[in-house]
Scaffold this active site. Structure first.
Site, PDB file in Angstrom:
ATOM      1  N   ASN A   1       3.001   4.081  -2.584  1.00  0.00           N
ATOM      2  CA  ASN A   1       2.520   4.978  -3.627  1.00  0.00           C
ATOM      3  C   ASN A   1       1.920   4.178  -4.793  1.00  0.00           C
ATOM      4  O   ASN A   1       0.763   4.342  -5.175  1.00  0.00           O
ATOM      5  CB  ASN A   1       3.717   5.822  -4.071  1.00  0.00           C
ATOM      6  CG  ASN A   1       3.371   6.980  -4.986  1.00  0.00           C
ATOM      7  OD1 ASN A   1       3.980   7.140  -6.033  1.00  0.00           O
ATOM      8  ND2 ASN A   1       2.409   7.804  -4.616  1.00  0.00           N
ATOM      9  N   TRP A   2       2.684   3.242  -5.317  1.00  0.00           N
ATOM     10  CA  TRP A   2       2.242   2.457  -6.475  1.00  0.00           C
ATOM     11  C   TRP A   2       1.166   1.449  -6.061  1.00  0.00           C
ATOM     12  O   TRP A   2       0.186   1.248  -6.781  1.00  0.00           O
ATOM     13  CB  TRP A   2       3.463   1.807  -7.111  1.00  0.00           C
ATOM     14  CG  TRP A   2       3.304   0.997  -8.379  1.00  0.00           C
ATOM     15  CD1 TRP A   2       4.109  -0.046  -8.751  1.00  0.00           C
ATOM     16  CD2 TRP A   2       2.354   1.157  -9.449  1.00  0.00           C
ATOM     17  NE1 TRP A   2       3.705  -0.546  -9.971  1.00  0.00           N
ATOM     18  CE2 TRP A   2       2.627   0.173 -10.427  1.00  0.00           C
ATOM     19  CE3 TRP A   2       1.278   2.016  -9.667  1.00  0.00           C
ATOM     20  CZ2 TRP A   2       1.882   0.026 -11.600  1.00  0.00           C
ATOM     21  CZ3 TRP A   2       0.522   1.876 -10.848  1.00  0.00           C
ATOM     22  CH2 TRP A   2       0.837   0.888 -11.791  1.00  0.00           C
TER      23      TRP A   2
ATOM     24  N   SER B   1       0.816  -1.213   0.000  1.00  0.00           N
ATOM     25  CA  SER B   1       0.000   0.000   0.000  1.00  0.00           C
ATOM     26  C   SER B   1       0.849   1.263   0.000  1.00  0.00           C
ATOM     27  O   SER B   1       0.499   2.266   0.587  1.00  0.00           O
ATOM     28  CB  SER B   1      -0.890   0.007   1.243  1.00  0.00           C
ATOM     29  OG  SER B   1      -0.048  -0.102   2.384  1.00  0.00           O
TER      30      SER B   1
ATOM     31  N   ASN C   1      14.823   7.418  -8.561  1.00  0.00           N
ATOM     32  CA  ASN C   1      16.235   7.074  -8.666  1.00  0.00           C
ATOM     33  C   ASN C   1      17.012   8.213  -9.326  1.00  0.00           C
ATOM     34  O   ASN C   1      18.087   8.599  -8.888  1.00  0.00           O
ATOM     35  CB  ASN C   1      16.408   5.775  -9.471  1.00  0.00           C
ATOM     36  CG  ASN C   1      15.911   4.576  -8.691  1.00  0.00           C
ATOM     37  OD1 ASN C   1      16.556   4.124  -7.774  1.00  0.00           O
ATOM     38  ND2 ASN C   1      14.722   4.097  -9.042  1.00  0.00           N
TER      39      ASN C   1
ATOM     40  N   LYS D   1      15.969  -1.097 -15.181  1.00  0.00           N
ATOM     41  CA  LYS D   1      15.860   0.309 -15.594  1.00  0.00           C
ATOM     42  C   LYS D   1      16.247   1.262 -14.468  1.00  0.00           C
ATOM     43  O   LYS D   1      16.693   2.378 -14.723  1.00  0.00           O
ATOM     44  CB  LYS D   1      14.452   0.605 -16.079  1.00  0.00           C
ATOM     45  CG  LYS D   1      13.386   0.222 -15.064  1.00  0.00           C
ATOM     46  CD  LYS D   1      12.434   1.309 -14.730  1.00  0.00           C
ATOM     47  CE  LYS D   1      11.736   0.990 -13.430  1.00  0.00           C
ATOM     48  NZ  LYS D   1      10.512   1.724 -13.183  1.00  0.00           N
TER      49      LYS D   1
END
Lengths: 383, 383
Positions: free
Chosen positions: B12-13, B10, B295, B205
């Site tokens: 942010n994403w 739970s 990042n 990434k």
């Protein structure tokens, strides 16, 4: 015999190319030091001729002010005299001038001359699209490679680290010479055997950059017109966090554009390789053009003016004589699409063309998703 | 029987995922309306418990303030009770917590349960790297897909147009259910049969984003320290033109990073497909993460402080409790590289790790080119 190089063109990118090349011809014994550069003659506000100023100051004061080209670069306003004796020709003029330039050079070129095209765009004729390298190669009867890549000219002029890709068809030795001639420690050049793939990348990315440029202001309009109080709060949180909003959408548009670039290239030229799009000419050039190029900039202004000022007007105002390739390329690509019944398969390319001629509003670019959501497929992504 | 969904996480994403899912479960008859969300309990400055506030206000006031999740989202601080009765589990916790969560759930999950992981990162163990989907699938004995893509959570919360990719291994029907559960008109989801490729994209990434983030301030330093008067003039011209300088370099770093992502993924999992990197999880997610993710942001601050403040310190200060994946992933990937003797083949990944632990200065990221220029090859691009 030493290789002798002429640069046919002297705009922003042509001047930077001359600088890169001139730094290598003085260093490498297999090349004649002198690099001739054909300059389309212009009279400067001072009353002087552009070629005279370039030859006196070693600077292209109009298209690349503040950067020394090298003393071994010689500007020449006569294209026939400029190419005389050269066995390596670097073509770097706006694509709409290329056919005329090539016609002038017929019979003036030695038969073992090698050409390389830095020109973005293609010619569309009744019989189908013609890549610039093919135009050069057919008109002049010479082998022609291409050099494309993530090359915002002003950054390379400042010697910032960048990359480029040479695409060649058969002559690997010629490709090696071009890599030698252009490469520097800050400008890394590699070559791939896929001239059409590399050239298509350089041509088609300008259409995608227009799509990306349209986005910026559309988002602002959406923010102002329809966000709720909660959303406004969240936007402020976003700004406070230093996040740039709308990057998802920008990335999605760039990706959809890349997929259309690959699909279109392969439909026209079945030899085109997927791997080419992972080179500098592909994904890197697309990114840099969508972030900072002139197509993006003019499209941004177009959206800001809500389409009330045409691309032609904005080009004249914003680009100081440089040409906007994306709108012209979008038109040319659209002709191919409609001629071959491919329009439906290329929603982004078609939409950019429709926006650029005023048939659709700028906001149409974010409505690509609506038609796509009806088409979701598992295991067989449609775009 | 209706499908019942629990979101395990739970942040942010995770909160945005719950919002997307909840908007679909109320709409689709094959799903139970209620979406349970496991919340790691925290006491808020007000003295209230986070779960109580979420259940009272329908808002995750700590990790997604200002956005309504939907009345059918129920926060539960007990992970075992949260998953009870669910046959679709969405895992979205920081990757370093995943092993502990999975161990807690052993024996608590029905055997036909389907999992999907939104977690970026991997576990590195003595016997080699273990992807999170494999960890879930092995520990819990269930099939596990992944969902990755160009997903900056705050933008999706604001319903901006974005895309995502579901990667699945065998169960195409499950993939179709996930596409139904997540997809909305502004969030376009497609599925590909390449779970490792999709998951590797989401993991790797973040390393590239650190490289891109380091660049911004390095350029400023170079500008200040070594540019001549002419170059300064040119930079001013660049700014006046509205051009962002350094985009070439940023694009080059992103491209080199993408190439290393593909190479590393294929060396670990030969089944990984090139085409996966053209999906949202690949090139689009890379772009959006390098332009606006956390990042990038922390790396930018690290370079600004010239490495004098550690990544750990900056993470604590800048991210409000969110975790920085890139540094941890770079470390884990470096362990794989050195274990297998692959370090030389991955200059960008290795350099990011060396910078993040303070062994190299931030400026080392732009020196990648120096070693590469010695290696130029024709017809066989090395990076």
């Amino acid at each position: 015999m030493k290789n002798k190089v002429t640069v046919v063109g002297s705009g922003n990118w042509g001047s930077v190319a001359a600088k890169l090349i001139a730094s290598n011809t003085v260093r490498l014994s297999s090349f004649d030091d002198e690099v001739r550069m054909w300059v389309f003659e212009e009279k400067l506000p001072s009353g002087e001729k552009l070629t005279d100023v370039i030859n006196r100051t070693n600077e292209n004061v109009k298209y690349l002010p503040g950067i020394k080209l090298g003393k071994n670069v010689v500007a020449d306003p006569d294209v026939e005299s400029a190419v005389k004796g050269a066995n390596m020709l670097v073509f770097v003029s706006p694509h709409q001038f290329m056919e005329g330039i090539c016609k002038k050079l017929v019979g003036k070129i030695g038969k073992d001359t090698e050409g390389i095209s830095l020109v973005k765009g293609m010619e569309v004729k009744k019989e189908g699209p013609c890549m610039i390298s093919t135009l050069i190669s057919k008109t002049l009867g010479i082998n022609c490679s291409v050099l494309m890549g993530a090359n915002i000219a002003n950054e390379i002029a400042l010697e910032k680290f960048s990359e480029a890709t040479v695409g060649y068809s058969k002559n690997k030795e010629a490709a090696e010479k071009w890599v030698q001639l252009f490469g520097t420690p800050y400008f890394i050049v590699s070559a791939v055997q896929d001239v059409e793939g590399v050239e298509m990348c350089g041509t088609l990315k300008n259409i995608v950059a227009i799509a990306a440029g349209l986005l910026h202001n559309i988002h602002n309009l959406i923010v102002v017109s329809s966000f709720t109080f909660y959303k406004m709060t969240q936007i402020l949180v976003g700004f406070v966090d230093g996040m740039e909003m709308g990057n998802n959408t920008k990335a999605a548009i760039m990706r959809i554009g890349l997929k259309e670039m690959i699909k279109f290239s392969k439909m026209l030229f079945p030899s085109v390789k997927d791997s080419t799009f992972f080179e500098s000419c592909g994904v890197a050039d697309l990114i840099t053009t969508c972030l900072g190029g002139r197509n993006r900039k003019v499209a941004d202004a177009y959206a800001k003016n809500q389409g009330k000022r045409s691309f032609d007007q904005l080009e004249a105002e914003l680009l100081n004589g440089q040409k906007l390739q994306g709108v012209l390329t979008a038109k040319e690509v659209y002709e191919v699409l409609s001629d071959r019944g491919w329009v439906e398969q290329f929603p982004l390319f078609s939409t950019v063309h429709a926006i650029s001629i005023g048939r659709l509003p700028p906001s149409a670019i974010v409505e690509l998703g609506d038609s796509r959501s009806a088409n979701k497929q598992v295991g067989n992504s449609t775009l």
